[in-house]
Design a protein around this motif. Structure first.
Motif, PDB file in Angstrom:
ATOM      1  N   ARG A 169     -10.385  -4.403  -2.510  1.00 42.03           N
ATOM      2  CA  ARG A 169     -10.269  -4.952  -1.158  1.00 42.03           C
ATOM      3  C   ARG A 169      -9.080  -5.907  -1.078  1.00 42.03           C
ATOM      4  N   PRO A 170      -7.864  -5.395  -1.126  1.00 43.98           N
ATOM      5  CA  PRO A 170      -6.711  -6.298  -1.058  1.00 43.98           C
ATOM      6  C   PRO A 170      -6.656  -7.019   0.276  1.00 43.98           C
ATOM      7  N   ALA A 209      10.097  -2.203   0.483  1.00 46.36           N
ATOM      8  CA  ALA A 209       8.943  -1.315   0.506  1.00 46.36           C
ATOM      9  C   ALA A 209       7.747  -2.017  -0.133  1.00 46.36           C
ATOM     10  N   VAL A 210       6.554  -1.617   0.280  1.00 46.30           N
ATOM     11  CA  VAL A 210       5.319  -2.171  -0.271  1.00 46.30           C
ATOM     12  C   VAL A 210       4.466  -1.028  -0.805  1.00 46.30           C
ATOM     13  N   LEU A 211       4.093  -1.131  -2.063  1.00 47.37           N
ATOM     14  CA  LEU A 211       3.210  -0.166  -2.706  1.00 47.37           C
ATOM     15  C   LEU A 211       1.872  -0.846  -2.972  1.00 47.37           C
ATOM     16  N   THR A 212       0.807  -0.349  -2.333  1.00 46.68           N
ATOM     17  CA  THR A 212      -0.531  -0.907  -2.524  1.00 46.68           C
ATOM     18  C   THR A 212      -1.326   0.015  -3.435  1.00 46.68           C
ATOM     19  N   LEU A 213      -1.825  -0.544  -4.528  1.00 46.33           N
ATOM     20  CA  LEU A 213      -2.605   0.219  -5.502  1.00 46.33           C
ATOM     21  C   LEU A 213      -4.091   0.012  -5.242  1.00 46.33           C
ATOM     22  N   LEU A 214      -4.799   1.122  -5.058  1.00 47.77           N
ATOM     23  CA  LEU A 214      -6.259   1.092  -4.938  1.00 47.77           C
ATOM     24  C   LEU A 214      -6.840   1.904  -6.093  1.00 47.77           C
ATOM     25  N   PRO A 257     -13.591   0.446   1.435  1.00 47.23           N
ATOM     26  CA  PRO A 257     -13.712   0.281   2.891  1.00 47.23           C
ATOM     27  C   PRO A 257     -12.397  -0.026   3.592  1.00 47.23           C
ATOM     28  N   VAL A 258     -11.427  -0.617   2.875  1.00 43.71           N
ATOM     29  CA  VAL A 258     -10.152  -0.924   3.528  1.00 43.71           C
ATOM     30  C   VAL A 258      -9.170   0.236   3.435  1.00 43.71           C
ATOM     31  N   ALA A 259      -9.509   1.266   2.682  1.00 44.44           N
ATOM     32  CA  ALA A 259      -8.583   2.383   2.478  1.00 44.44           C
ATOM     33  C   ALA A 259      -8.178   3.072   3.780  1.00 44.44           C
ATOM     34  N   PRO A 260      -9.111   3.354   4.714  1.00 43.49           N
ATOM     35  CA  PRO A 260      -8.687   4.030   5.946  1.00 43.49           C
ATOM     36  C   PRO A 260      -7.610   3.264   6.713  1.00 43.49           C
ATOM     37  N   ARG A 261      -7.748   1.947   6.790  1.00 48.05           N
ATOM     38  CA  ARG A 261      -6.735   1.162   7.496  1.00 48.05           C
ATOM     39  C   ARG A 261      -5.385   1.237   6.780  1.00 48.05           C
ATOM     40  N   LEU A 262      -5.391   1.102   5.474  1.00 47.96           N
ATOM     41  CA  LEU A 262      -4.143   1.151   4.719  1.00 47.96           C
ATOM     42  C   LEU A 262      -3.491   2.523   4.807  1.00 47.96           C
ATOM     43  N   ILE A 263      -4.309   3.569   4.785  1.00 49.43           N
ATOM     44  CA  ILE A 263      -3.773   4.931   4.867  1.00 49.43           C
ATOM     45  C   ILE A 263      -3.133   5.177   6.230  1.00 49.43           C
TER      46      ILE A 263
END
Length: 255
Positions: free
Chosen positions: A155-156, A168-173, A178-184
């Motif tokens: 949950r970043p 650029a920003v690379l977010t690692l999950l 639950p926050v993945a849909p928003r980030l995607i």
């Protein structure tokens, strides 16, 4: 009285050009190679072009064995989400730094990045590690592009430093969260490594993946990533160099 060139002891005096050549040969410079001039007509100029695109970070090879290149350094904001392992994110960070980008890592596990920081000169040569929420403004520009890697767990929090021109920003999950849909939804590019069948089904709906991709995601071997944009899908195998193996080990999905 004589006419024409002056003479010395009955010989014509060397011209200015010959005197210059003689000076060069005596040690006052070097004579370069003599090549024919390259020229083109006005009509030919339209056919000349400089190749653009296909530049960036080589993230592996595609199914045909051709290099797969990720263009991270862009004049517009660029967000990437990687649902996968730390190993792949670290390889991308290393290769981005090798292309001249500065890498800022925001992480809650600095010990996992310590070896990389030490190998790259203690944070003075392109990679620096910060606590979560403590990344300062990076001052990205065309001459000094930046990659921010957010390694902040499932949950970043919303980042203080967002993507922008040349940053650029690379977010690692590690897994779908639950926050993945928003980030995607915000991302321009999504990378997916091996996940469970239930996660694959959920992600397939979010990314509108074909059935064969959904079925393949739980079976991907270590080092394989499915990279997705709005229009394209591409499997890529990240093959480490000897130096990367020595620093990070072999490809792995689990940390």
């Amino acid at each position: 009285m004589t006419t024409g060139a002056a003479t010395t002891a009955g010989r014509p005096e060397p011209s200015a050009g010959r005197r210059a050549v003689g000076a060069l040969r005596s040690g006052f410079g070097l004579i370069g190679p003599r090549h024919g001039r390259h020229s083109s007509t006005v009509e030919q100029l339209a056919s000349l072009a400089l190749p653009i695109g296909d530049d960036g970070v080589v993230i592996g090879v595609d199914a045909e064995g051709r290099p797969a290149v990720l263009g991270l350094n862009r004049p517009t904001p660029y967000d990437v989400v990687l649902i996968g392992g730390l190993w792949t994110a670290q390889v991308l960070a290393l290769r981005a730094a090798a292309t001249g980008a500065r890498v800022a890592v925001e992480t809650g596990r600095p010990q996992a990045w310590a070896q990389m920081v030490h190998a790259m000169g203690g944070g003075q040569n392109g990679l620096a590690v910060y606590e979560v929420g403590r990344v300062p403004p990076q001052g990205a520009s065309a001459g000094t592009p930046v990659l921010v890697v957010r390694d902040c767990g499932m949950r970043p929090p919303r980042g203080r430093v967002a993507s922008g021109p040349w940053q650029a920003v690379l977010t690692l999950l590690p897994y779908l969260s639950p926050v993945a849909p928003r980030l995607i939804r915000q991302a321009r590019l999504v990378g997916v490594q091996r996940i469970s069948p239930d996660e694959a089904a959920e992600l397939g709906r979010a990314l509108t993946l074909p059935r064969e991709n959904v079925e393949a995601l739980p079976t991907l071997v270590d080092g394989f990533t499915l990279w997705c944009t709005d229009r394209d899908r591409q499997y890529v195998m990240t093959q480490p160099t000897d130096a990367e193996i020595g620093l990070l080990g072999r490809p792995r999905r689990m940390d």
